[in-house]
Every structure is written in structure tokens, then in C-alpha cells.
Design a protein around this motif. Structure first.
Motif, short mmCIF file in Angstrom:
data_model
loop_
_atom_site.label_atom_id
_atom_site.label_comp_id
_atom_site.label_asym_id
_atom_site.label_seq_id
_atom_site.Cartn_x
_atom_site.Cartn_y
_atom_site.Cartn_z
N PRO A 40 0.82 -1.28 0.15
CA PRO A 40 -0.01 -0.02 0.06
C PRO A 40 0.86 1.10 -0.08
O PRO A 40 1.79 1.29 0.68
CB PRO A 40 -0.70 -0.09 1.23
N PRO A 41 0.75 2.39 -0.72
CA PRO A 41 1.68 3.39 -0.99
C PRO A 41 1.80 4.05 0.41
O PRO A 41 3.05 4.54 0.27
CB PRO A 41 0.70 4.30 -1.98
N ALA A 42 0.93 4.24 1.25
CA ALA A 42 1.17 4.83 2.46
C ALA A 42 2.24 4.03 3.51
O ALA A 42 2.92 4.61 3.93
CB ALA A 42 -0.19 5.03 3.29
N ASP A 43 2.05 2.67 3.42
CA ASP A 43 2.70 1.89 4.16
C ASP A 43 4.40 1.82 3.60
O ASP A 43 5.33 2.01 4.42
CB ASP A 43 2.49 0.29 4.17
N ALA A 44 4.42 1.89 2.06
CA ALA A 44 5.62 1.67 1.61
C ALA A 44 6.42 3.06 1.80
O ALA A 44 7.61 3.10 2.13
CB ALA A 44 5.45 1.36 0.13
N GLY A 45 5.57 4.28 1.59
CA GLY A 45 6.22 5.58 1.56
C GLY A 45 6.67 5.75 3.08
O GLY A 45 7.97 6.10 3.47
N ASN A 46 6.10 5.55 4.07
CA ASN A 46 6.25 5.59 5.44
C ASN A 46 7.47 4.77 5.92
O ASN A 46 8.46 5.32 6.48
CB ASN A 46 4.88 5.42 6.48
N PHE A 47 7.34 3.48 5.44
CA PHE A 47 8.27 2.75 5.87
C PHE A 47 9.80 2.89 5.36
O PHE A 47 10.84 2.88 6.03
CB PHE A 47 7.95 1.18 5.58
N SER A 59 20.04 -6.13 7.02
CA SER A 59 19.64 -6.81 8.49
C SER A 59 18.81 -5.68 9.40
O SER A 59 17.95 -6.30 10.22
CB SER A 59 20.94 -6.94 9.28
N PHE A 60 19.08 -4.14 9.33
CA PHE A 60 18.37 -3.38 10.14
C PHE A 60 17.00 -3.30 9.44
O PHE A 60 16.26 -3.26 10.41
CB PHE A 60 19.09 -2.09 9.77
N THR A 61 16.87 -3.22 8.23
CA THR A 61 15.51 -3.21 7.64
C THR A 61 14.70 -4.48 8.30
O THR A 61 13.53 -4.40 8.50
CB THR A 61 15.41 -3.30 6.14
N ARG A 62 15.12 -5.46 7.87
CA ARG A 62 14.52 -6.72 8.50
C ARG A 62 14.09 -6.84 9.80
O ARG A 62 13.06 -7.12 10.24
CB ARG A 62 15.55 -8.14 8.21
N ASN A 63 15.05 -6.21 10.81
CA ASN A 63 14.84 -6.11 12.17
C ASN A 63 13.56 -5.15 12.23
O ASN A 63 12.80 -5.59 13.24
CB ASN A 63 16.17 -5.76 12.98
N GLU A 64 13.52 -4.22 11.82
CA GLU A 64 12.48 -2.92 11.88
C GLU A 64 11.16 -3.67 11.46
O GLU A 64 10.07 -3.56 12.05
CB GLU A 64 12.70 -1.86 11.00
N LEU A 65 11.08 -4.60 10.36
CA LEU A 65 10.03 -5.23 9.99
C LEU A 65 9.53 -6.21 10.96
O LEU A 65 8.17 -6.17 11.33
CB LEU A 65 10.16 -5.92 8.62
N ALA A 66 10.47 -6.84 11.67
CA ALA A 66 9.84 -7.83 12.59
C ALA A 66 9.38 -7.28 13.95
O ALA A 66 8.48 -7.74 14.49
CB ALA A 66 11.34 -8.69 13.11
N HIS A 67 9.84 -5.96 14.20
CA HIS A 67 9.53 -5.44 15.64
C HIS A 67 8.15 -4.74 15.05
O HIS A 67 6.96 -4.98 15.91
CB HIS A 67 10.40 -4.20 15.87
N ALA A 68 7.85 -4.19 13.73
CA ALA A 68 6.65 -3.72 13.52
C ALA A 68 5.49 -4.84 13.38
O ALA A 68 4.31 -4.45 13.56
CB ALA A 68 6.91 -2.93 12.03
N LEU A 69 5.91 -5.97 13.04
CA LEU A 69 5.09 -7.22 12.93
C LEU A 69 4.23 -7.36 14.02
O LEU A 69 3.02 -7.80 14.03
CB LEU A 69 5.86 -8.35 12.39
N ARG A 70 4.92 -7.10 15.25
CA ARG A 70 4.31 -7.33 16.52
C ARG A 70 3.62 -6.23 17.15
O ARG A 70 2.74 -6.26 18.10
CB ARG A 70 5.25 -7.77 17.60
N LYS A 71 3.61 -4.99 16.32
CA LYS A 71 2.96 -3.76 16.81
C LYS A 71 1.91 -3.39 15.88
O LYS A 71 0.82 -3.54 16.13
CB LYS A 71 3.73 -2.72 17.00
N GLY A 72 2.17 -2.78 14.75
CA GLY A 72 1.52 -2.41 13.82
C GLY A 72 2.27 -2.55 12.34
O GLY A 72 3.14 -1.81 11.83
N PRO A 73 1.94 -3.72 11.86
CA PRO A 73 2.64 -4.27 10.80
C PRO A 73 2.76 -3.28 9.26
O PRO A 73 1.75 -2.58 9.22
CB PRO A 73 2.15 -5.49 10.50
N PHE A 74 3.75 -3.08 8.75
CA PHE A 74 3.77 -2.60 7.44
C PHE A 74 3.62 -3.67 6.36
O PHE A 74 4.41 -5.12 6.44
CB PHE A 74 5.29 -1.98 7.26
#
Length: 192
Positions: free
Chosen positions: A50-57, A83-98
Motif C-alpha cells: 500500500p502506498p502509505a505503508d511503503a512510503g512511511n516505511f 539486517s536493520f530493515t529486516r529487524n524493523e519489519l520484525a518489530h513492526a510485525l508485533r505492533k502495527g505491521p507494514f
């Protein structure tokens, strides 16, 4: 998996990424000229969803990669950025996923590297990759034509074959593609 198509290939001393220019919401096409390939430092990030998720992330990742370089004085390697990007995706997955799928590309001292990442925070270093429904039509072509130590012209030809296959077989029209190459000298856009 969305109707987007993102493609990536490693070559001898470069990585090429291509992404469709469609920005959509549900069944509505919002625009045809979206640039889904971000330049972050000396790397390229192709991001779909989704454009909002992609842009914000991607803004978040870009600012943090730059901040890290300002703090340490050392540019992040492609592996570290992935690695940093993957880690941020993993953290977001448990809160508000992108809902974002990514291809991370760069050329470091150890050569070109391409990382495949999905919204569930899986990550893998690969030589060729595709995301979205377009992957169903293009991965076979990449398997057939990709070879180690490819030249830029060969990689561009494979990308053109993949786009032609999408035009022929895919029910969704993806009219515009952006294509960018990253090498040790930086990033350049390629007209297809």
C-alpha cells in the motif's frame, strides 16, 4: 501478494532493480508513474505494498540509515542495511505491521548483493528475485537466463523479457516500469 511487480538481478559488478509504476488502492489505480525504487546512501531499496505503508516505511529506513552514518562516520554496508530493515519489519510485525515487500540492492567491497524481504520479515540474500503476482510470470525467465558475472546489457535484456512476459500473460496492465542500476560508482536510471 499484490498486483505489483518488482524484479532484481545481480551482475558482475552491479545490481539491477525494476518496479512497476502503479500505485493502487483496492481495485482503483491512483497513478501510473510512482517510483517504488528509493536511493538510500549508495544502495537501492525497491518497496511495494500500500502506498502509505511503503512510503512511511522507506522514509523511516532512509532517515535511520543516514542517522547511523552521521553517528558513526561509516556508511552502512548492504548486509547491515538489510539486517536493520529486516529487524524493523520484525518489530513492526508485533505492533502495527507494514504491508511492504522489499528488494535491497548494493555493491560493497565484497561485490554486489541483493536481499529479498517480505512483510513477515523473512530475509535472504539471492542472485535474482521478484515480488508480487508478477513473480509468478518472471522467476522462470530469470532462472533460465540469469548467469554469474552478467554484463549490464544482458541484465537489461532479461528485465525487458520479464516485462514483455507480464504484458503478454498477466491480466493486470502494468504500463510503466522504472529501472535502476547500482554499482560501485553510484546509482543510475535506465530507460527501458
Amino acid at each position: 501478494m499484490g498486483t505489483e511487480a518488482m524484479l532484481g538481478l545481480t551482475g558482475k559488478d552491479f545490481v539491477i532493480l525494476a518496479a512497476d509504476g502503479q500505485a493502487a488502492y483496492s481495485i482503483i489505480r491512483l497513478k501510473n508513474d510512482a517510483d517504488k525504487i528509493w536511493k538510500v546512501g549508495k544502495m537501492l531499496f525497491a518497496c511495494s505494498g500500500p502506498p502509505a505503508d511503503a512510503g512511511n516505511f522507506m522514509e523511516f529506513i532512509e532517515k535511520n540509515v543516514i542517522l547511523n552514518e552521521l553517528r558513526t562516520g561509516i556508511p552502512m554496508s548492504t548486509k547491515a542495511a538489510a539486517s536493520f530493515t529486516r529487524n524493523e519489519l520484525a518489530h513492526a510485525l508485533r505492533k502495527g505491521p507494514f504491508q511492504t515487500d522489499l528488494l535491497v540492492a548494493g555493491v560493497d567491497n565484497d561485490g554486489p548483493s541483493l536481499y529479498f524481504m517480505d512483510y513477515l520479515a523473512s530475509s535472504e540474500k539471492v542472485n535474482k528475485a521478484a515480488h508480487g503476482y508478477g513473480a509468478m510470470f518472471t522467476l522462470g525467465l530469470m532462472d533460465r537466463y540469469w548467469k554469474p558475472n552478467m554484463e549490464e546489457a544482458e541484465a537489461i535484456d532479461i528485465i525487458k523479457k520479464c516485462i514483455k512476459e507480464l504484458e503478454t500473460r498477466f491480466i493486470v496492465e502494468l504500463p510503466n516500469f522504472k529501472c535502476k542500476i547500482v554499482n560501485k560508482d553510484g546509482v543510475k536510471e535506465v530507460k527501458l
